[in-house]
Design a protein around this motif. Structure first.
Motif, PDB file in Angstrom:
ATOM      1  N   LYS A   1       0.859  -1.182   0.000  1.00 43.38           N
ATOM      2  CA  LYS A   1       0.000   0.000   0.000  1.00 43.38           C
ATOM      3  C   LYS A   1       0.893   1.229   0.000  1.00 43.38           C
ATOM      4  N   ILE A   2       0.728   2.077  -1.003  1.00 40.29           N
ATOM      5  CA  ILE A   2       1.467   3.328  -1.111  1.00 40.29           C
ATOM      6  C   ILE A   2       0.441   4.430  -1.329  1.00 40.29           C
ATOM      7  N   GLY A   3       0.368   5.359  -0.427  1.00 33.38           N
ATOM      8  CA  GLY A   3      -0.677   6.374  -0.499  1.00 33.38           C
ATOM      9  C   GLY A   3      -2.029   5.707  -0.388  1.00 33.38           C
ATOM     10  N   GLU A   4      -2.906   5.983  -1.336  1.00 33.15           N
ATOM     11  CA  GLU A   4      -4.231   5.369  -1.354  1.00 33.15           C
ATOM     12  C   GLU A   4      -4.273   4.099  -2.198  1.00 33.15           C
ATOM     13  N   TRP A   5      -3.114   3.657  -2.663  1.00 34.09           N
ATOM     14  CA  TRP A   5      -3.076   2.581  -3.653  1.00 34.09           C
ATOM     15  C   TRP A   5      -2.613   1.268  -3.043  1.00 34.09           C
ATOM     16  N   THR A   6      -3.334   0.207  -3.355  1.00 33.05           N
ATOM     17  CA  THR A   6      -2.962  -1.141  -2.937  1.00 33.05           C
ATOM     18  C   THR A   6      -2.746  -1.992  -4.183  1.00 33.05           C
ATOM     19  N   PHE A   7      -1.651  -2.739  -4.209  1.00 29.72           N
ATOM     20  CA  PHE A   7      -1.332  -3.570  -5.365  1.00 29.72           C
ATOM     21  C   PHE A   7      -0.474  -4.735  -4.925  1.00 29.72           C
ATOM     22  N   GLU A   8      -0.268  -5.677  -5.836  1.00 28.36           N
ATOM     23  CA  GLU A   8       0.568  -6.840  -5.585  1.00 28.36           C
ATOM     24  C   GLU A   8       1.920  -6.626  -6.269  1.00 28.36           C
ATOM     25  N   LEU A   9       2.980  -6.735  -5.496  1.00 25.33           N
ATOM     26  CA  LEU A   9       4.334  -6.629  -6.038  1.00 25.33           C
ATOM     27  C   LEU A   9       4.812  -8.016  -6.440  1.00 25.33           C
ATOM     28  N   LEU A  10       5.191  -8.167  -7.707  1.00 27.29           N
ATOM     29  CA  LEU A  10       5.703  -9.430  -8.233  1.00 27.29           C
ATOM     30  C   LEU A  10       7.172  -9.254  -8.597  1.00 27.29           C
ATOM     31  N   PHE A  11       8.020 -10.145  -8.119  1.00 28.03           N
ATOM     32  CA  PHE A  11       9.443 -10.110  -8.453  1.00 28.03           C
ATOM     33  C   PHE A  11       9.629 -10.860  -9.760  1.00 28.03           C
ATOM     34  N   THR A  12      10.031 -10.135 -10.826  1.00 29.60           N
ATOM     35  CA  THR A  12      10.118 -10.725 -12.170  1.00 29.60           C
ATOM     36  C   THR A  12      11.488 -10.454 -12.801  1.00 29.60           C
ATOM     37  N   PRO A  13      12.568 -10.948 -12.190  1.00 31.44           N
ATOM     38  CA  PRO A  13      13.907 -10.690 -12.726  1.00 31.44           C
ATOM     39  C   PRO A  13      14.175 -11.450 -14.011  1.00 31.44           C
ATOM     40  N   GLY A  14      15.258 -11.063 -14.660  1.00 29.60           N
ATOM     41  CA  GLY A  14      15.689 -11.701 -15.904  1.00 29.60           C
ATOM     42  C   GLY A  14      16.129 -10.652 -16.901  1.00 29.60           C
ATOM     43  N   HIS A  15      15.249  -9.672 -17.167  1.00 30.68           N
ATOM     44  CA  HIS A  15      15.675  -8.527 -17.972  1.00 30.68           C
ATOM     45  C   HIS A  15      16.746  -7.764 -17.218  1.00 30.68           C
ATOM     46  N   SER A  16      16.560  -7.640 -15.926  1.00 29.64           N
ATOM     47  CA  SER A  16      17.552  -7.086 -15.012  1.00 29.64           C
ATOM     48  C   SER A  16      17.340  -7.772 -13.665  1.00 29.64           C
ATOM     49  N   PRO A  17      18.324  -7.721 -12.764  1.00 29.26           N
ATOM     50  CA  PRO A  17      18.215  -8.489 -11.516  1.00 29.26           C
ATOM     51  C   PRO A  17      17.186  -7.950 -10.524  1.00 29.26           C
ATOM     52  N   GLY A  18      16.737  -6.720 -10.726  1.00 33.62           N
ATOM     53  CA  GLY A  18      15.760  -6.147  -9.808  1.00 33.62           C
ATOM     54  C   GLY A  18      14.440  -5.824 -10.459  1.00 33.62           C
ATOM     55  N   SER A  19      14.143  -6.439 -11.585  1.00 33.24           N
ATOM     56  CA  SER A  19      12.887  -6.153 -12.276  1.00 33.24           C
ATOM     57  C   SER A  19      11.689  -6.629 -11.451  1.00 33.24           C
ATOM     58  N   VAL A  20      10.694  -5.767 -11.348  1.00 33.56           N
ATOM     59  CA  VAL A  20       9.452  -6.112 -10.656  1.00 33.56           C
ATOM     60  C   VAL A  20       8.272  -5.732 -11.537  1.00 33.56           C
ATOM     61  N   SER A  21       7.111  -6.302 -11.213  1.00 32.95           N
ATOM     62  CA  SER A  21       5.864  -5.954 -11.884  1.00 32.95           C
ATOM     63  C   SER A  21       4.840  -5.571 -10.830  1.00 32.95           C
ATOM     64  N   PHE A  22       3.921  -4.700 -11.209  1.00 36.61           N
ATOM     65  CA  PHE A  22       2.900  -4.216 -10.286  1.00 36.61           C
ATOM     66  C   PHE A  22       1.533  -4.684 -10.786  1.00 36.61           C
ATOM     67  N   TYR A  23       0.878  -5.516  -9.980  1.00 33.88           N
ATOM     68  CA  TYR A  23      -0.407  -6.097 -10.378  1.00 33.88           C
ATOM     69  C   TYR A  23      -1.538  -5.453  -9.586  1.00 33.88           C
ATOM     70  N   PHE A  24      -2.437  -4.788 -10.301  1.00 35.84           N
ATOM     71  CA  PHE A  24      -3.614  -4.183  -9.711  1.00 35.84           C
ATOM     72  C   PHE A  24      -4.809  -5.057 -10.070  1.00 35.84           C
ATOM     73  N   LYS A  25      -5.173  -5.935  -9.159  1.00 34.37           N
ATOM     74  CA  LYS A  25      -6.179  -6.969  -9.437  1.00 34.37           C
ATOM     75  C   LYS A  25      -7.524  -6.375  -9.816  1.00 34.37           C
ATOM     76  N   GLU A  26      -8.002  -5.412  -9.033  1.00 31.46           N
ATOM     77  CA  GLU A  26      -9.332  -4.865  -9.282  1.00 31.46           C
ATOM     78  C   GLU A  26      -9.410  -4.141 -10.620  1.00 31.46           C
ATOM     79  N   ALA A  27      -8.314  -3.513 -11.013  1.00 27.17           N
ATOM     80  CA  ALA A  27      -8.279  -2.808 -12.294  1.00 27.17           C
ATOM     81  C   ALA A  27      -7.994  -3.749 -13.456  1.00 27.17           C
ATOM     82  N   GLY A  28      -7.511  -4.965 -13.163  1.00 30.87           N
ATOM     83  CA  GLY A  28      -7.214  -5.933 -14.212  1.00 30.87           C
ATOM     84  C   GLY A  28      -6.009  -5.569 -15.047  1.00 30.87           C
ATOM     85  N   ILE A  29      -4.970  -4.988 -14.412  1.00 28.17           N
ATOM     86  CA  ILE A  29      -3.775  -4.590 -15.146  1.00 28.17           C
ATOM     87  C   ILE A  29      -2.524  -5.048 -14.412  1.00 28.17           C
TER      88      ILE A  29
END
Length: 212
Positions: free
Chosen positions: A119-147
């Protein structure tokens, strides 16, 4: 939630602004250059950003970080594996390409360390660790928004390059298959470059993902 994709700079890196009519703050993801263009949109929508999130710290994703951080007095987040990359052109890749002025930003204010709900500010999301392109690559999944904001891990019909510092092709494929392709097929993939796609479309037609 609403979002907008803004290609920035000579490499047309996609920055994303996430905002909502329910509250007056927003999130900035991967502001690669052209801070003025980002500010213009924020002023038009009359929203104030609460943070800058980086999917990773390659130079084409960080060029406007300091200008926006200083103007709005907001924190910058990146994965701990790349917390030293913003200030180092040899790590963020800007020294890798001829004709590109070395790009730097100050170190992040906060680092991502663990996967899971955030949760950052008013925003809640799922942090996914997705390395390979770079060692610290992450993705942000917003379930309710479907993105899912996947950075340079997964593109429409392609995947991220792995010939830069810390790249690992097999690890990238593992990240995509275990973290991204497990999301609902209708999930929109907001990539670091190019068009928006969906998880289902990439499962069915992405030639780089066959046979893994």
């Amino acid at each position: 939630m609403e979002w907008i994709r803004i290609p920035l700079g000579p490499m047309q890196t996609n920055a994303y602004l996430l905002y909502s009519s329910n509250h007056q703050d927003c999130l900035i993801v991967d502001p690669g250059e052209e801070a003025g263009k980002v500010r213009q949109f924020l002023e038009k929508k009359k929203v104030k950003p609460s943070a800058i999130l980086l999917t990773h710290a390659h130079f084409d994703h960080i060029g406007a970080v300091d200008a926006l951080r200083d103007h709005y007095q907001i924190p910058v987040y990146v994965h701990e594996n790349e917390k030293k990359w913003l200030a180092d052109p040899s790590k963020n890749g800007s020294s890798f390409f001829q004709g590109i002025t070395p790009i730097t930003a100050r170190e992040p204010d906060q680092v991502f360390t663990n996967e899971g709900s955030m949760k950052i500010g008013e925003w809640t999301f799922e942090l996914l660790f997705t390395p390979g392109h770079s060692p610290g690559s992450v993705s942000f999944y917003f379930k309710e928004a479907g993105i899912v904001l996947a950075g340079d891990a997964l593109f429409q019909g392609s995947i991220g390059r792995t010939d830069l510092r810390g790249g690992d092709h097999n690890l990238l494929l593992k990240s995509i298959h275990t973290k991204l392709l497990t999301l609902p097929e209708e999930t929109y993939v907001l990539s670091g470059h190019g068009a928006v796609t969906t998880i289902g479309d990439e499962m069915n037609s992405n030639p780089f993902l066959n046979g893994f």
